[in-house]
Design a protein around this motif. Structure first.
Motif, mmCIF file in Angstrom:
data_model
loop_
_atom_site.group_PDB
_atom_site.id
_atom_site.type_symbol
_atom_site.label_atom_id
_atom_site.label_comp_id
_atom_site.label_asym_id
_atom_site.label_seq_id
_atom_site.Cartn_x
_atom_site.Cartn_y
_atom_site.Cartn_z
ATOM 1 N N GLU A 48 0.991 -1.404 -0.047
ATOM 2 C CA GLU A 48 0.268 0.030 0.054
ATOM 3 C C GLU A 48 0.881 1.828 -0.316
ATOM 4 O OE1 GLU A 48 -1.856 -0.597 3.409
ATOM 5 O OE2 GLU A 48 -3.749 -1.901 2.681
ATOM 6 N N SER A 50 3.624 4.133 -1.194
ATOM 7 C CA SER A 50 3.982 4.203 -2.492
ATOM 8 C C SER A 50 5.733 4.628 -1.764
ATOM 9 C CB SER A 50 2.906 6.135 -2.487
ATOM 10 O OG SER A 50 3.985 6.453 -4.039
ATOM 11 N N HIS A 53 8.088 -0.771 -4.894
ATOM 12 C CA HIS A 53 7.647 -1.334 -6.094
ATOM 13 C C HIS A 53 7.289 -2.951 -6.606
ATOM 14 C CE1 HIS A 53 8.059 -2.166 -10.427
ATOM 15 N NE2 HIS A 53 8.885 -3.412 -10.242
ATOM 16 N N GLU A 99 11.716 2.352 -5.410
ATOM 17 C CA GLU A 99 11.360 2.864 -6.265
ATOM 18 C C GLU A 99 12.161 4.124 -6.765
ATOM 19 O OE1 GLU A 99 7.749 4.337 -7.105
ATOM 20 O OE2 GLU A 99 6.649 2.236 -7.767
#
Length: 156
Positions: A48, A50, A53, A99
């Motif tokens: 969940e 952000s 990845h 990420e």
């Protein structure tokens, strides 16, 4: 002078938190929570956030990619998650791929907050630790800003 001690009853096995009246062990019975349940909750809570990845190391991600190609298969929500579950406590180990460009320290703090909150709220277990290993950084090569049409000389 003789001291008299009275036996005390221990209710340490009863989980009680402010705002949470659920007890995993009570006079009416015991609730056992499987490692699989805690690992799925932790995996979903991690995904969940952000900046995450994927979950898992190289080998588990490769197996997961093959598994997802099989028709009718589902995503393994506990991939990259290892847990230890006791009667009152749980410990969580996460293997993630972050990420590129995301602050890893901030990402780890957000993951910990979400995993601890989700596991404690849903299970009543106290989460003693959330250990995070960042195995890789994902870089989106499709949006790298390089003009694909210019395959010739770099100068005019």
């Amino acid at each position: 002078m003789s001291e008299t001690t009275t036996p005390t009853t221990r209710s340490a096995a009863v989980v009680s938190r402010p705002g949470n009246d659920t007890a995993l062990v009570s006079e009416q019975g015991r609730t056992s929570i499987s490692d699989t349940v805690v690992s799925k909750i932790a995996g979903i809570a991690t995904r969940e956030i952000s900046g995450v990845h994927d979950l898992g190391g190289g080998a588990s991600r490769a197996v997961g990619a093959v598994r997802e190609r099989i028709p009718g298969s589902r995503t393994n929500l506990s991939q990259g998650v290892a847990v230890e579950v006791g009667e009152r406590q749980a410990a969580v180990d996460l293997d993630i791929v972050a990420e590129y460009g995301v602050s890893i320290a901030d990402l780890a703090a957000a993951i910990r907050r979400n995993v601890v909150g989700s596991v404690e709220r849903m299970t009543g277990l106290e989460v003693t630790e959330v250990n995070i290993t960042v195995h890789d950084i994902f870089m989106d090569t499709d949006g790298d800003g390089i003009d694909d049409e210019s395959t010739g000389s770099r100068v005019e």
